[in-house]
Design a protein around this motif. Sequence first.
Motif, short mmCIF file in Angstrom:
data_model
loop_
_atom_site.label_atom_id
_atom_site.label_comp_id
_atom_site.label_asym_id
_atom_site.label_seq_id
_atom_site.Cartn_x
_atom_site.Cartn_y
_atom_site.Cartn_z
N VAL A 55 0.82 -1.20 0.00
CA VAL A 55 0.00 0.00 0.00
C VAL A 55 0.86 1.26 0.00
N ASP A 56 2.16 1.09 0.27
CA ASP A 56 3.11 2.20 0.17
C ASP A 56 4.48 1.63 -0.16
N TYR A 57 5.35 2.51 -0.61
CA TYR A 57 6.65 2.09 -1.11
C TYR A 57 7.74 3.03 -0.64
N ILE A 58 8.97 2.55 -0.75
CA ILE A 58 10.15 3.38 -0.61
C ILE A 58 10.68 3.56 -2.03
N PRO A 59 10.56 4.76 -2.58
CA PRO A 59 11.00 4.98 -3.95
C PRO A 59 12.52 5.15 -4.04
N GLY A 60 13.03 4.89 -5.22
CA GLY A 60 14.45 5.10 -5.50
C GLY A 60 14.64 5.24 -6.98
N ASP A 61 15.87 5.32 -7.39
CA ASP A 61 16.16 5.40 -8.82
C ASP A 61 15.61 4.16 -9.50
N GLY A 62 14.77 4.35 -10.47
CA GLY A 62 14.24 3.23 -11.23
C GLY A 62 12.95 2.65 -10.70
N GLY A 63 12.31 3.28 -9.74
CA GLY A 63 11.01 2.77 -9.31
C GLY A 63 10.87 2.60 -7.82
N ASN A 64 9.92 1.75 -7.42
CA ASN A 64 9.67 1.46 -6.02
C ASN A 64 10.61 0.33 -5.60
N LEU A 65 11.52 0.62 -4.67
CA LEU A 65 12.59 -0.32 -4.37
C LEU A 65 12.43 -1.04 -3.04
N ASP A 66 11.38 -0.75 -2.30
CA ASP A 66 11.10 -1.48 -1.06
C ASP A 66 9.65 -1.23 -0.68
N ILE A 67 9.13 -2.11 0.16
CA ILE A 67 7.80 -1.86 0.71
C ILE A 67 7.93 -0.78 1.79
N GLY A 68 6.87 -0.01 1.96
CA GLY A 68 6.88 1.08 2.92
C GLY A 68 6.40 0.65 4.30
N PRO A 69 6.43 1.58 5.27
CA PRO A 69 6.10 1.24 6.66
C PRO A 69 4.67 0.76 6.88
N LYS A 70 3.69 1.28 6.14
CA LYS A 70 2.31 0.80 6.29
C LYS A 70 2.20 -0.65 5.82
N THR A 71 2.87 -0.95 4.71
CA THR A 71 2.86 -2.32 4.20
C THR A 71 3.58 -3.25 5.16
N VAL A 72 4.70 -2.81 5.71
CA VAL A 72 5.42 -3.64 6.69
C VAL A 72 4.51 -4.00 7.85
#
Length: 166
Positions: A55-72
């Motif tokens: 439901v949320d992500y950690i963005p980086g170069d090239g897209g969403n590179l990790d799941i975010g805290p809500k998803t965790v």
Amino acid sequence: NPEKPFVVVIGGMKIRDKAATIANLAKKDARFLLGSAYGMMRETLPHDADISLPVDYIPGDGGNLDIGPKTVRMYEEAIGGAKTVIWSGPVGKAEDPRYANGSLAIGKKIAESGAFSVVGGGDTADFLEAHGMLGKFGFVSTGGGAMLAFLSGEVLPGIAALDDTE
């Protein structure tokens, strides 16, 4: 015959390699928690499976590179109630410490959950070993592709050869 609740965490990039596994394990009432690479790929997944997408992500170069805290938090809640957990593939670009938090949280939660746990894939095993958690899982397979093939219902050549000797 996994004990239920049965949770399957799937990360990594090769979604097409994992679709058959998802379809087969969905028949066993699995709940699927998918990593950051799957957010835009819902149409390629089985529609009758219990699938949770980030439901949320950690963005980086090239897209969403990790799941975010809500998803965790959402995924930790699902894992905390599980009796069986299978994990195949980091849920973010875990080889980069900036994007390893989701995988680290998932690994810790599985390890402390008390569920029977199976981990598959060299990247996941390497990640867990690097963080001192590899020994906290019930079974570890470094052959991620072979594990996925087995879980999708394929007969593996080595197992078929053993069956032929009986």
